[in-house]
Enzyme design. Structure first.
Site, PDB file in Angstrom:
ATOM      1  N   PHE A 116       0.837  -1.202   0.000  1.00 37.88           N
ATOM      2  CA  PHE A 116       0.000   0.000   0.000  1.00 37.88           C
ATOM      3  C   PHE A 116       0.873   1.255   0.000  1.00 37.88           C
ATOM      4  O   PHE A 116       0.481   2.301   0.488  1.00 37.88           O
ATOM      5  CB  PHE A 116      -0.950  -0.020   1.213  1.00 37.88           C
ATOM      6  N   CYS A 123      -0.731   3.050 -10.778  1.00 42.24           N
ATOM      7  CA  CYS A 123      -1.631   2.188 -10.006  1.00 42.24           C
ATOM      8  C   CYS A 123      -3.114   2.431 -10.255  1.00 42.24           C
ATOM      9  O   CYS A 123      -3.808   1.545 -10.764  1.00 42.24           O
ATOM     10  CB  CYS A 123      -1.310   2.332  -8.516  1.00 42.24           C
TER      11      CYS A 123
HETATM   12  C1  UDX Z   1      -1.700   4.799  -4.864  1.00 39.80           C
HETATM   13  C2  UDX Z   1      -2.290   4.463  -3.502  1.00 39.80           C
HETATM   14  O1  UDX Z   1      -2.456   5.670  -2.759  1.00 39.80           O
HETATM   15  C3  UDX Z   1      -1.342   3.536  -2.736  1.00 39.80           C
HETATM   16  O2  UDX Z   1      -1.928   3.168  -1.507  1.00 39.80           O
HETATM   17  C4  UDX Z   1      -1.115   2.276  -3.589  1.00 39.80           C
HETATM   18  O3  UDX Z   1      -0.232   1.398  -2.928  1.00 39.80           O
HETATM   19  C5  UDX Z   1      -0.542   2.663  -4.938  1.00 39.80           C
HETATM   20  O4  UDX Z   1      -1.415   3.585  -5.605  1.00 39.80           O
HETATM   21  P1  UDX Z   1       0.144   6.375  -5.836  1.00 39.80           P
HETATM   22  O5  UDX Z   1      -0.301   5.837  -7.148  1.00 39.80           O
HETATM   23  O6  UDX Z   1       1.600   6.447  -5.539  1.00 39.80           O
HETATM   24  O7  UDX Z   1      -0.505   5.497  -4.635  1.00 39.80           O
HETATM   25  O8  UDX Z   1      -0.387   7.858  -5.759  1.00 39.80           O
HETATM   26  P2  UDX Z   1      -1.484   8.640  -4.911  1.00 39.80           P
HETATM   27  O9  UDX Z   1      -0.773   9.467  -3.910  1.00 39.80           O
HETATM   28  O10 UDX Z   1      -2.525   7.728  -4.428  1.00 39.80           O
HETATM   29  O11 UDX Z   1      -2.105   9.605  -6.054  1.00 39.80           O
HETATM   30  C6  UDX Z   1      -2.652   8.989  -7.203  1.00 39.80           C
HETATM   31  C7  UDX Z   1      -3.158  10.098  -8.118  1.00 39.80           C
HETATM   32  O12 UDX Z   1      -4.284  10.761  -7.538  1.00 39.80           O
HETATM   33  C8  UDX Z   1      -2.122  11.175  -8.426  1.00 39.80           C
HETATM   34  O13 UDX Z   1      -2.234  11.557  -9.780  1.00 39.80           O
HETATM   35  C9  UDX Z   1      -2.552  12.331  -7.519  1.00 39.80           C
HETATM   36  O14 UDX Z   1      -2.194  13.610  -8.047  1.00 39.80           O
HETATM   37  C10 UDX Z   1      -4.054  12.156  -7.519  1.00 39.80           C
HETATM   38  N1  UDX Z   1      -4.713  12.695  -6.327  1.00 39.80           N
HETATM   39  C11 UDX Z   1      -4.431  12.155  -5.112  1.00 39.80           C
HETATM   40  C12 UDX Z   1      -5.656  13.718  -6.479  1.00 39.80           C
HETATM   41  O15 UDX Z   1      -5.893  14.204  -7.578  1.00 39.80           O
HETATM   42  N2  UDX Z   1      -6.289  14.185  -5.378  1.00 39.80           N
HETATM   43  C13 UDX Z   1      -6.036  13.674  -4.124  1.00 39.80           C
HETATM   44  O16 UDX Z   1      -6.646  14.157  -3.159  1.00 39.80           O
HETATM   45  C14 UDX Z   1      -5.072  12.638  -3.988  1.00 39.80           C
END
Ligand code: UDX
Length: 446
Positions: free
Chosen positions: A154, A267
């Site tokens: 995660f 992811c």
């Molecule tokens: C995600 C999950 O959070 C993590 O638990 C899993 O293991 C892998 O996938 P990650 O892909 O590294 O992690 O990025 P994350 O921080 O979740 O952001 C994903 C996307 O959503 C990014 O493009 C981010 O900019 C966007 N995002 C995130 C938003 O637009 N708004 C938010 O409030 C949070």
């Protein structure tokens, strides 16, 4: 314990370094010699805050080793972690299992001399993969004493080291008591330092499902707040206030309510599409997951249109300043980055426009990605700092939520831009200050 990690990517490397830091004897295996050589030189192959220091410390202490030789690497390992990629099929979007299959096939001839081995699937894999790996190995070599568990990760990119040492849950999908106990022992040092962490033991298929369900729910939450941002723009509400009000409800929670240009990364897009594919394979309609995928895809187009519409009446060949290329702040990763997708849509929608782009960490990865589109070479200029993208620009857009972008000297920007438009897709800049300086400012949901 002796642990072998197959795959040294965004999951395998932080996991290997973290387990070494916990005191385990770790060997990381990757078929790419260049990667292994770089790691043996104490150099990380991906940007993660704090990873390189931990890698060097544990490598110099002999706690972690690197090799391309899988059979050597798994010898006497009590745990073999599969942390290989499961990229989406370009057309069907189902998870491409070839790397998992290849690793499992190689293990058939490597484990018979181990007393007992737990094979832990840490990659995000379709429900039922544990059965596939178990059957493949058992069928091809009856002399191996092993179990297969699901051990979903995660970790968030950019926060992998932090998340490894501060988990709020460790999910183990095991179908035997012995395998469960081995994984509990593996994480015991971590649990002792994180009393708030829940160790959840479930059956293997539930564990595989938890990973997809968690990521798809988080993606849906982001899509929801993005749609509410569009609604706020129509009714004169402020999405930041709406998100604040929503987040005070413990059942909703404050996190993942930050509106933006859409979710990206290696992811959420992959996992939502893989879950949708698995659902269709089982003749079930996950309409919320499908709507999340479709809504996020449309958002990329609408953000590109916003940027071009801002200057449409002033210039036919606009110069566009772009802040942010990575899929989010804290990482150099441009895989399925909303910023990169919007940038390409802009270049397609206006065949003459030129772009000046900057990102604190992701420029090299973005440059590599754009090499696949040589027709853009003369139209995209990579800048060395944030203010440089404003030179002669007609519109400035923020596409990645790097905190440093909030400190952009807007007074300086107003002097060097040709027209004064801002399309802030991450609400990073001060609307009030921008408007005072004469900018036409458009944020998200405000
Ligand atoms: C995600 C999950 O959070 C993590 O638990 C899993 O293991 C892998 O996938 P990650 O892909 O590294 O992690 O990025 P994350 O921080 O979740 O952001 C994903 C996307 O959503 C990014 O493009 C981010 O900019 C966007 N995002 C995130 C938003 O637009 N708004 C938010 O409030 C949070």
């Amino acid at each position: 314990m002796k642990v072998a990690i197959i795959g040294t990517g965004y999951v395998g490397l932080p996991t290997g370094v973290g387990l070494a830091e916990l005191g385990h004897e770790v060997i990381c295996i990757d078929r790419e010699l260049a990667k292994i050589e770089k790691l043996q030189a104490g150099k990380v192959t991906l940007y993660e805050e704090g990873l390189e220091d931990l890698l060097r410390k544990n490598f110099q202490a002999g706690q972690i080793k690197f090799t391309t030789d899988l059979s050597e690497g798994v010898k006497d390992a009590q745990v073999v972690v599969l942390a290989v990629g499961t990229p989406p099929h370009p057309v069907t979007h189902e998870a491409d299992m070839r790397y998992v299959y290849e690793a499992a096939t190689e293990l058939v001839s490597c484990l018979q001399n181990n007393e007992y081995t737990v094979i832990a699937n840490k990659s995000t894999v379709p429900v039922g993969t544990g059965d596939m790996v178990q059957n493949l190995i058992a069928k091809n070599n009856q002399h191996i004493n092993f179990d297969v568990v699901s051990l979903p990760e995660f970790l968030r990119e950019g926060y992998a080291v932090h998340d490894f040492f501060h988990p709020n849950r460790i999910v183990i999908g095991a179908d035997t008591e012995r395998a469960k106990q081995v994984i509990c022992d593996l994480y015991k040092p971590l649990l002792q330092h994180n009393p708030q962490c829940t160790l959840l033991c479930v059956n293997r298929r539930s564990s595989e499902t938890i990973k997809y369900a968690s990521n798809s729910f988080l993606a849906a939450k982001i899509q929801f707040i993005n749609e509410m941002a569009d609604f706020c723009e129509c009714v004169g509400a402020d999405i930041n206030e709406v998100a604040q009000g929503m987040g005070l409800d413990a059942r909703i929670g404050k996190s993942f309510l930050q509106p933006g240009p859409g979710f990206g990364g290696s992811c959420f897009p992959k996992d939502t599409m893989a879950l949708d594919f698995m659902a269709r394979q089982n003749n079930i309609d996950l309409s919320l997951v499908r709507a999340t995928i479709e809504g996020n895809r449309k958002r990329i187009n609408s953000m590109a249109t916003r940027v071009l519409d801002a200057v449409a009446y002033d210039v036919t060949v606009p110069c566009i300043g772009v802040l942010g290329l990575a899929f989010k702040n804290g990482t150099d990763d441009c895989r399925v980055s909303p910023a990169m997708q919007i940038l390409q849509k802009i270049l397609q929608q206006n065949s003459k426009c030129i772009l000046r782009v900057f990102d604190p960490e992701a420029i090299e990865n973005a440059r590599m990605l754009l090499q696949a589109y040589p027709q853009y070479n003369t139209r995209v200029t990579f800048c060395n700092n944030a203010i440089d993208v404003c030179m002669g620009a007609d519109v400035l857009t923020v596409l990645t939520e790097w905190p440093e972008f909030s400190n952009l000297d807007l007074q300086h920007a107003a002097k060097i831009m040709r027209h004064l438009y801002i399309v802030d897709c991450r609400n990073m800049l001060s609307a009030e200050q921008a408007i005072k300086l004469g900018f036409s400012y458009r944020g998200i949901g405000i």
